[in-house]
Scaffold this active site. Structure first.
Site, PDB file in Angstrom:
ATOM      1  N   HIS A  58      34.117  29.584  38.965  1.00 14.67           N
ATOM      2  CA  HIS A  58      35.148  30.034  39.897  1.00 14.67           C
ATOM      3  C   HIS A  58      36.294  29.058  40.091  1.00 14.67           C
ATOM      4  O   HIS A  58      37.205  29.341  40.871  1.00 14.67           O
ATOM      5  CB  HIS A  58      34.540  30.337  41.273  1.00 14.67           C
ATOM      6  CG  HIS A  58      33.774  31.611  41.322  1.00 14.67           C
ATOM      7  ND1 HIS A  58      34.365  32.811  41.633  1.00 14.67           N
ATOM      8  CD2 HIS A  58      32.478  31.884  41.087  1.00 14.67           C
ATOM      9  CE1 HIS A  58      33.445  33.762  41.597  1.00 14.67           C
ATOM     10  NE2 HIS A  58      32.294  33.232  41.266  1.00 14.67           N
TER      11      HIS A  58
ATOM     12  N   LYS B   9      44.653  34.759  53.367  1.00 18.26           N
ATOM     13  CA  LYS B   9      43.676  34.122  52.474  1.00 18.26           C
ATOM     14  C   LYS B   9      43.330  32.786  53.094  1.00 18.26           C
ATOM     15  O   LYS B   9      43.964  32.358  54.058  1.00 18.26           O
ATOM     16  CB  LYS B   9      44.279  33.938  51.079  1.00 18.26           C
ATOM     17  CG  LYS B   9      45.682  33.312  51.096  1.00 18.26           C
ATOM     18  CD  LYS B   9      46.308  33.188  49.723  1.00 18.26           C
ATOM     19  CE  LYS B   9      46.775  34.490  49.121  1.00 18.26           C
ATOM     20  NZ  LYS B   9      46.003  34.927  47.970  1.00 18.26           N
ATOM     21  N   ARG B  10      42.304  32.109  52.558  1.00 19.08           N
ATOM     22  CA  ARG B  10      41.987  30.783  53.061  1.00 19.08           C
ATOM     23  C   ARG B  10      43.237  29.884  53.021  1.00 19.08           C
ATOM     24  O   ARG B  10      44.084  30.038  52.148  1.00 19.08           O
ATOM     25  CB  ARG B  10      40.870  30.150  52.229  1.00 19.08           C
ATOM     26  CG  ARG B  10      39.505  30.780  52.459  1.00 19.08           C
ATOM     27  CD  ARG B  10      39.044  30.643  53.896  1.00 19.08           C
ATOM     28  NE  ARG B  10      38.757  29.280  54.250  1.00 19.08           N
ATOM     29  CZ  ARG B  10      37.532  28.779  54.402  1.00 19.08           C
ATOM     30  NH1 ARG B  10      36.471  29.549  54.262  1.00 19.08           N
ATOM     31  NH2 ARG B  10      37.350  27.513  54.728  1.00 19.08           N
TER      32      ARG B  10
ATOM     33  N   LYS C 126      47.107  27.211  47.476  1.00 17.87           N
ATOM     34  CA  LYS C 126      47.564  28.585  47.702  1.00 17.87           C
ATOM     35  C   LYS C 126      48.997  28.623  48.239  1.00 17.87           C
ATOM     36  O   LYS C 126      49.630  29.662  48.271  1.00 17.87           O
ATOM     37  CB  LYS C 126      46.605  29.312  48.653  1.00 17.87           C
ATOM     38  CG  LYS C 126      45.233  29.599  48.029  1.00 17.87           C
ATOM     39  CD  LYS C 126      44.305  30.250  49.046  1.00 17.87           C
ATOM     40  CE  LYS C 126      42.899  30.514  48.533  1.00 17.87           C
ATOM     41  NZ  LYS C 126      42.765  31.757  47.749  1.00 17.87           N
TER      42      LYS C 126
ATOM     43  N   THR D 258      41.502  38.108  44.637  1.00 18.85           N
ATOM     44  CA  THR D 258      41.172  39.526  44.766  1.00 18.85           C
ATOM     45  C   THR D 258      42.010  40.148  45.880  1.00 18.85           C
ATOM     46  O   THR D 258      42.194  41.362  45.905  1.00 18.85           O
ATOM     47  CB  THR D 258      39.670  39.739  45.079  1.00 18.85           C
ATOM     48  OG1 THR D 258      39.300  38.879  46.161  1.00 18.85           O
ATOM     49  CG2 THR D 258      38.816  39.449  43.862  1.00 18.85           C
TER      50      THR D 258
ATOM     51  N   LYS E 175      43.665  44.006  46.298  1.00 19.77           N
ATOM     52  CA  LYS E 175      43.520  44.891  47.461  1.00 19.77           C
ATOM     53  C   LYS E 175      44.882  45.360  47.953  1.00 19.77           C
ATOM     54  O   LYS E 175      45.073  46.536  48.275  1.00 19.77           O
ATOM     55  CB  LYS E 175      42.815  44.156  48.604  1.00 19.77           C
ATOM     56  CG  LYS E 175      41.398  43.715  48.299  1.00 19.77           C
ATOM     57  CD  LYS E 175      40.903  42.768  49.399  1.00 19.77           C
ATOM     58  CE  LYS E 175      39.732  41.945  48.932  1.00 19.77           C
ATOM     59  NZ  LYS E 175      39.478  40.797  49.862  1.00 19.77           N
TER      60      LYS E 175
END
Ligand code: PLP
Length: 819
Positions: A366, A557-558, A563, A665, A669
């Protein structure tokens, strides 16, 4: 195609009257209340039991069917299952949604309120745990004998509160009122050992044997959670382990009259399943975490082998009946444990055992980021699992022998691929153990798999060509479209029928409707209603006034540097600067929605949350700004929040530094729910682009190759900052204390990261990001064209169903049939 046969036993009817009867009887017999004194939560419990009954009567026949047909079982091993709420999902799977909703309504109750009392199962951090949940859903939908194994944490993911703009964590005691979806199995309980020592001796045959002695013991007790597949033909099992002390009272203490000591000891062994570690990257060196990993591995392997032995006495059948998928390296100890059990406890020859082990196991990677790759110090490892350390050394020894044989004299290669990292402190590399002990290794998006092969696992790829394969992630359309966005689902079904629910490629049939003005208007109305719903909820919960007339720009998201929530904020601040310098400017009104949890020990991520909130305070209260710009931090991002926010998103922010996000992901979505993506060439964004077309997205920025090249020479952000006036001003505004007048240097840590090194290259990507945001504004002014492209996004998302993902694993890794 899929046959929906009748279950073996069907006692309960699914009409509204029968369900009302179930609700009333469960309220009385299971909850112990009557309608006159029942709270909405009591009714939730009654509803959960009524639906659970209907799940259970399909569950037992499924397990019997697997047994009778001696089906190959797929065991999905994961430290995390981020399931979310179950009630409506189960209703949809069984096809009883309308009836249950009607029954609850007829009893005079508010359906949304009743459903809203469910505490979600948050046994995961983020994407990795949510993937596990989506794959379980799809295995059941595809009638695959897929079993999940994990840990029943007393405390799952923490609840995030925001106090004065800062993240504050509080433990989520999700089991407080009981969990209606689990079945305790006190009879399914296995010992798990830690510590002790190993002795070696010769048995009567003259073989050297090892015995692990003087270990401490903890018991692992099973709790089973049914996983209903869509259509209800298959209900699979998720087995979660809970730690129990070996005895209620240790006789040693008890006999000494020390009752309190005895109970304290009991508590200590039960801490193993107490709490989920809240970092979505690895917890370094935490002994309890190491023990948690082995705890669920050891219990699961005993359970898997016990089930196998019920119908087989030939061990050579094991790989034909058992596939074990390791979700990241957290369960990598499976490799050593399975080998240990086969060799030490069942006296199999080492090489025969090793062949069986490797043919059963497969590993999903991952992350490529070195700081997130799991390693354990040899001394900790050997102290807690002395026999496993010996086995890991033996596995490594034989593996290196083979490599040495094929590449004589290449000691650098041996050093690189070794399971043991040499250095000041020797460590076991769990990823290498997982690779060596698996017959297949997979990445979770094409670009990620490619980078795996060219970077962290390049030697392994050369040693075993074909072993590393790609399995691009997906999400279940049942939860993320049908369940979360019922009005869009209805619109789609009205246009193309409902086969898309299990065959997501059928969304393609929607393409012609993108050209239909009437359909575009209906699509726009659905999005509008979802935005208004979110606006209402945010108004009620946070007291922030939003307008659905603005573009809903979402990054949930986290919170992580890679990110790049900060890149989003730099755009927000430059937009704010533009408005301030020209209050009459004609800008597309934007609502920036950011949500996500920071690991409690990740100071910079927490500071980013504070900055979001401080910027929001200033921007939202500046009379010059008005509705042109609003910023909202949505607290406690979890599955339920995602289900609320995703359907209202118009712009999906997927802006990680290229090469860092394995797949993502959240990107899938939102696109599936009709948002356009602004994103980098990273993770599954690349494949989403292949499907929906670059003209229907806003992709920008450095490629992974460019990022790698820039980093080799060492990146200096200062020239980039000086070359871009907007960027410079935005950073200066943060630095000046404008957003934190009570503590002007509060965000110095953030400014430092941006101006020194800027490891994630925000300043390098900023100009292109801003340009992409400009294109977003331009397109949004052409509402009709925007909607056309949004519809095309939905229509072209077929690939990203987790049904497709699971079918690929089934065919190419697990070797099980998909009907
Ligand atoms: C989908 C999901 C994630 C993963 O989101 P990414 O954007 O891929 O990081 C994390 N948390 C929750 C609650 C989710 O539903």
């Amino acid at each position: 195609m899929r046959r929906i046969g009748p279950p073996v036993v069907k006692l309960l009817d699914d009409d509204v009257e029968s369900i009302k009867y179930s609700l009333a009887s469960h309220l009385l017999y299971s909850v112990g209340k009557e309608p006159i004194n029942a709270t909405a939560r009591d009714w939730f419990m009654a509803a959960a039991y009524a639906v659970r009954d209907r799940v259970t009567e399909r569950w037992m026949p499924t397990l019997n069917r697997y047994y009778e047909q001696d089906q190959k079982r797929v065991y999905y091993m994961s430290m995390e299952f981020l399931i979310g709420r179950t009630l409506t999902n189960a209703m949809i799977s069984l096809g009883i949604y309308d009836q249950v909703k009607e029954a609850i309504g007829q009893l005079g109750l508010d359906f949304d309120e009743v459903v809203g009392w469910e505490v979600e199962a948050a046994l995961g951090n983020g994407g990795l745990g949510r993937l596990a949940a989506c794959l379980l859903d799809s295995m059941a939908a595809l009638n695959i004998a897929g079993f999940g194994y994990g840990i029943r944490y007393d405390y799952g993911m923490f609840t995030q509160h925001v106090e004065h703009g800062w993240q504050v964590e509080s433990p989520e005691n999700w089991l407080r009122y009981g969990n209606p979806w689990e079945f305790a199995r006190p009879g399914v309980i296995y010992p798990v050992r830690f510590g002790g020592r190993v002795i070696h001796y010769k048995d009567v045959m003259g073989h050297t044997r090892a015995q692990w002695m003087d270990a401490e013991e903890v018991m692992a007790m099973a709790y089973d959670v049914p996983i209903p597949g869509h259509g209800g033909r298959t209900v699979n099992n998720l087995r979660l382990w809970s730690a129990k002390s070996t005895r209620e009272f240790d006789l040693k203490y008890f006999n000494a009259g020390n009752y309190i000591e005895a109970v304290r000891d009991k508590n200590e062994s039960e801490t193993l399943s107490k709490v989920l570690y809240p970092s979505d990257m690895t917890e370094r060196g935490k002994e309890l975490r190491f023990k948690q990993e082995y705890f669920f591995v050891a219990a699961s392997i005993q359970d898997i082998l016990a089930r196998f032995r019920k119908s087989h006495d030939n061990w050579d059948m094991l790989p034909e009946r058992v596939a074990i998928q390791l979700n990241d390296t957290h369960p990598a100890m499976v490799v050593a444990e399975l080998q240990r059990v086969l060799v030490d406890e069942h006296q199999l020859d080492w090489h025969r055992a090793w062949s069986l082990t490797r043919r059963c196991c497969a590993y999903t990677n991952h992350t490529l980021m070195s700081e997130a790759l799991e390693t354990w110090p040899v001394d900790l490892f050997g102290r807690i699992l002395p026999r496993h350390l010996e086995i890991v050394y033996q596995i490594n020894h034989e593996f290196l022998q083979e490599v040495r044989h094929r590449h004589p004299g290449d000691s650098e290669l041996l050093r690189r691929v070794s399971v043991v990292a040499e250095g000041d402190e020797r460590r076991i590399r769990m990823a290498h153990l997982a690779v060596v002990g698996s017959h297949k290794v997979n990445g979770v998006a094409a670009i990620h798999t490619g980078l795996m092969k060219s970077t962290i696992f390049s030697d392994f790829d050369h040693l075993s060509p074909g072993k590393i394969t790609n399995k691009t992630n997906g999400v279940t359309p049942r939860r993320w479209l049908l369940g979360a966005n019922p009005s869009l689902a209805k619109l789609i079904t009205g246009a193309i029928g409902d086969n898309w629910v299990t065959h997501l490629h059928e969304l393609k049939k929607l393409e012609p409707f993108a050209a239909d003005k009437g359909f575009r208007a209906e699509f726009a109305a659905v999005k509008r209603a979802n935005k208004e719903h979110l606006t209402d909820v945010i108004g009620q919960r946070l007291g922030i006034d939003l307008t659905a007339d603005s573009l809903f720009d979402v990054q949930i998201k986290r919170i992580h540097e890679y990110k790049r929530q900060l890149l989003n904020l730099l755009h927000v601040i430059s937009r704010y600067n533009r408005i301030r310098s020209n209050p009459m400017i004609d800008l597309v009104p934007r609502t920036i929605i950011i949500g996500g949890k920071a690991a409690p020990g990740y100071a910079l991520a927490k500071l980013i949350i504070k900055l979001v909130n401080d910027v929001a305070d200033v921007v939202n209260n500046d009379p010059l700004v008005g509705d042109k710009l609003k910023v909202v931090f949505v607290p406690n991002y979890n599955v339920s929040t995602a289900e609320l926010v995703m359907p209202a998103a118009e712009l999906s922010e997927q802006i990680s530094t290229a090469g860092t996000e394995a797949s993502g992901t959240g990107n899938m979505k939102m696109s599936m729910n009709g948002a356009l993506t602004i994103g980098t060439w990273d993770g599954a964004n690349v494949e989403i682009c292949e499907e929906v077309g670059e003209e229907n997205m806003f992709l920008f920025g450095l490629t992974a190759q460019e990022v790698a090249r820039i980093r080799i020479d060492g990146y200096d952000p200062v020239p980039a900052i000086n070359a871009n006036e907007c960027l410079k001003k935005a950073i200066e505004l943060i630095s000046s204390g404008y957003f934190s007048p009570d503590q002007p240097d509060r965000f110095q840590g953030i400014v430092d990261v941006l101006t020194h090194g800027d490891h994630y290259l925000l300043t390098a990507d900023f100009p292109l990001y801003l340009a992409a945001q400009e294109r977003v504004d331009q397109l949004y002014r052409d509402t009709d064209e925007w909607n056309r492209r949004a519809i095309l996004n939905v229509a072209r998302m077929g690939k990203f169903s987790s049904d497709r993902t699971v079918a690929e694993y089934a065919r190419e890794i697990w070797n099980v049939k998909v009907e």
